[in-house]
Scaffold this active site. Structure first.
Site, PDB file in Angstrom:
ATOM      1  N   GLY A  10       0.819  -1.198   0.000  1.00 25.71           N
ATOM      2  CA  GLY A  10       0.000   0.000   0.000  1.00 25.71           C
ATOM      3  C   GLY A  10       0.856   1.252   0.000  1.00 25.71           C
ATOM      4  CB  CYS A  11       0.065   4.720  -0.992  1.00 24.54           C
ATOM      5  SG  CYS A  11      -1.546   4.941  -0.193  1.00 24.54           S
ATOM      6  CE1 TYR A  12      -1.107   8.228   4.247  1.00 23.90           C
ATOM      7  CE2 TYR A  12      -3.031   6.796   4.178  1.00 23.90           C
ATOM      8  CZ  TYR A  12      -2.480   8.069   4.187  1.00 23.90           C
ATOM      9  OH  TYR A  12      -3.303   9.176   4.144  1.00 23.90           O
TER      10      TYR A  12
END
Length: 319
Positions: free
Chosen positions: A128-130
């Site tokens: 995921g991005c985070y």
């Protein structure tokens, strides 16, 4: 040069469109199909070329050597299985196969930290991005054993609106977002915590993780502010990150705090580290910036694809 055919499932979202754009510009890849059920039959222009969406059920999965699945969380796993059954390798950009989500087995594609596993994998779980922003920033400290056991890592991350996807939502309207800045998923409830906690546990980190995301009134980019307690003071903490990320073109260590303008439209993680003054326990502040659609999603997926397909890892990616 013969190009390798790849397909994109879920190609109409922000990440899917970014994938199509990267594939269109890639010197070693060609786009075999792009699916979007709600927009099937429509033609759109991405990366300077026209693309006609087809239904996912109509995709000839066997025509692709590799399939990117940018389908929604919960809907992707069945199509990963279908693509594998048709002989394609797969990079899944949903959370379905990521650590801690109940379907372990696929390598977790933080590329620079998992090249050997990614290279030989049939399926890769794209992070995921985070987590990409946070875990790359933490990895050198955890690997060196300098994080105080039993301590709490505090993370405050601010993301552009594209991180929420392109489904119409009232809280994402311009009038709701502009000239505002707010936290969401407070109380340590964000879904990305699952894969971050599971990955830190795999690395042997004895820590708690407190994560609070915020919504920025910009289209793309993530800036994470991370605080860690140390086992002992460090005279030159930046050296640890420089040594860990040396010779990595997509991992940048900087002496000044990174800004979103440093990373947007680039497949990089940009990190700065500084000791904290006036605290009772030795601590570090780590700042990490990424483009959530590039290194946080589509760019890292193409980087993983390059490794899986035996191409130059940086090929087709903006640095």
């Amino acid at each position: 040069m013969n190009k390798i055919p790849v397909g994109v499932l879920g190609a109409s979202g922000y990440v899917g469109r970014e994938l199509c754009s990267l594939v269109q510009a890639h010197p070693g890849l060609s786009l075999a199909f792009a699916t979007a059920n709600e927009q099937r039959g429509t033609t759109t222009r991405i990366g300077g070329r026209d693309i006609t969406y087809i239904a996912t059920e109509d995709a000839q999965l066997s025509e692709a050597h590799l399939v990117f699945s940018a389908l929604p969380h919960g809907a992707s796993r069945q199509w990963v299985t279908a693509a594998r059954n048709d002989g394609a390798r797969v990079i899944d950009l949903s959370s379905d196969l990521r650590p801690g989500n109940g379907h372990e087995g696929a390598p977790y594609g933080l590329t620079e930290l998992a090249r050997d596993e990614v290279r030989t994998a049939d399926v890769v779980a794209n992070p995921g991005c985070y987590p990409t922003s946070v875990l790359f920033a933490l990895a050198p400290a955890v690997a060196a054993g300098v994080v105080a056991p039993g301590s709490a890592i505090q993370v405050s991350s601010a993301s552009g609106v594209s991180g929420a996807g392109n489904s119409p939502k009232r809280e994402l309207l311009f009038a709701e977002v502009a000239q505002d800045f707010r936290a969401y998923s407070v109380g340590n409830t964000h879904r990305h915590l699952t894969e971050m906690r599971a990955t830190l546990a795999t690395w042997g980190a004895d820590v708690d993780l407190v994560f609070t995301p915020h919504l920025l009134p910009v289209s793309r980019g993530i800036l994470s502010t991370i605080t860690i307690e140390l086992t002992a003071p460090m005279a030159n903490p930046m050296d640890l990150w420089r040594d860990a990320f040396k010779d990595e073109p997509f991992l940048e260590i900087c002496s000044e705090p990174p800004a979103l303008r440093d990373v947007v439209h680039r497949n990089v993680v940009r990190v700065a580290v500084t000791p904290l003054n006036s605290v009772r326990r030795p601590s570090l502040l780590i700042l990490s910036a990424i483009d959530n659609l590039m290194k946080g999603a589509a760019g890292q997926a193409v980087q993983n694809a390059n490794v899986m397909l035996g191409l130059v890892e940086t090929q087709g990616l903006p640095t």
